[in-house]
Design an enzyme around this catalytic site. Structure first.
Site, mmCIF file in Angstrom:
data_model
loop_
_atom_site.group_PDB
_atom_site.id
_atom_site.type_symbol
_atom_site.label_atom_id
_atom_site.label_comp_id
_atom_site.label_asym_id
_atom_site.label_seq_id
_atom_site.Cartn_x
_atom_site.Cartn_y
_atom_site.Cartn_z
ATOM 1 C CB VAL A 92 44.091 39.092 40.968
ATOM 2 C CG1 VAL A 92 42.595 39.315 40.935
ATOM 3 C CG2 VAL A 92 44.540 38.802 42.392
ATOM 4 C CB CYS A 93 48.746 37.571 38.184
ATOM 5 S SG CYS A 93 48.433 37.755 36.418
ATOM 6 C CD GLN A 94 51.140 44.139 39.451
ATOM 7 O OE1 GLN A 94 50.920 43.530 40.487
ATOM 8 N NE2 GLN A 94 50.786 45.409 39.299
#
Length: 243
Positions: free
Chosen positions: A151-153
């Site tokens: 996950v990242c933004q």
């Protein structure tokens, strides 16, 4: 019936092999590569194919199922600042980019320019690729059996991280399409001072956003007041000082 012995020689994967065949002189079998006396050695080549894993891109609801049902571990690849604002509970933090504190002249100039623009308006730190990213993941997760949800933004860093881990031999990798900014509040059990979808907002943009929201609310209230209470609004305008 006269029978002849033929020596068939060849090379496969760098290994020379030789085999003797016996057949009748009256036989119709006369392959062009069977040469009596082993005077010709054909080259046989094998093409190797590499089977690579396919990265799965899922939405937040599907990601939740991967965690709860299939046992995927969450690996957060964002930088330290965004991770500290908000992150999924019990996730592992392995940043794809780290703070760049190098002091060579070129880096100092780039960092100054960055901090005066992207850093000031968007609150983005000045970073560089993490050279230990893949090894850090390997230290915690086996490439053969681990199932990882990256996950990242915004979804870009997690896709880049997935490509690196795929090259390193990881087979079960998933990413959230568009990143945590697309996650609805309450989808994941999160920790931090902000909502997951807002963890990427900082700098003057965030302040301006709040100012715009306040001004918009004031203007809407003024419009409604003038519309529904025109007499009172006219009296207020008359009381206002004139230049």
């Amino acid at each position: 019936m006269q029978r002849e012995r033929v020596c068939v020689c060849g090379e496969m994967a760098g290994i020379t092999f030789c085999h003797h065949l016996a057949f009748s002189s009256q036989s119709n079998l006369s392959p062009s590569w069977l040469i009596t006396g082993a005077t010709k050695r054909p080259q046989l080549h094998i093409r190797r194919s590499v089977i690579r894993a396919e990265v799965s891109f899922v939405d937040s609801d599907e990601a939740n199922k991967l965690i709860a049902v299939e046992g995927y571990a969450v690996v957060d690849v964002r930088d330290k600042t965004q991770f500290e604002r908000a992150h999924i509970k019990n996730c592992y933090h392995v940043p794809l980019f780290i703070q760049n504190n190098d002091n060579d002249l070129g880096t100092i100039i780039k960092r100054t320019v960055h901090n005066n623009f992207s850093g000031l308006f968007f609150g983005l730190p000045f970073t560089k690729p993490n050279p230990e990213f893949v090894q850090s993941v390997k230290n915690q997760f086996s490439s053969e059996s681990s199932k990882l949800l990256l996950v990242c933004q915004e979804g870009l860093r997690s896709a880049a991280a997935a490509y690196k881990l795929e090259e390193a031999g990881y087979q079960n990798i998933a990413c959230i399409t568009s990143g945590l900014q697309s996650v609805k509040p309450g989808t994941f059990d999160a920790i931090g001072s902000m909502e997951l979808q807002d963890a990427g907002k900082a700098g003057l943009i965030q302040v301006q956003g709040k100012i715009s929201a306040v001004l918009g609310t004031v203007l809407i209230c003024a419009f409604l007041f003038i519309t529904f209470f025109p007499d009172q609004a006219e009296k207020l305008f008359q009381l206002a000082p004139t230049s």
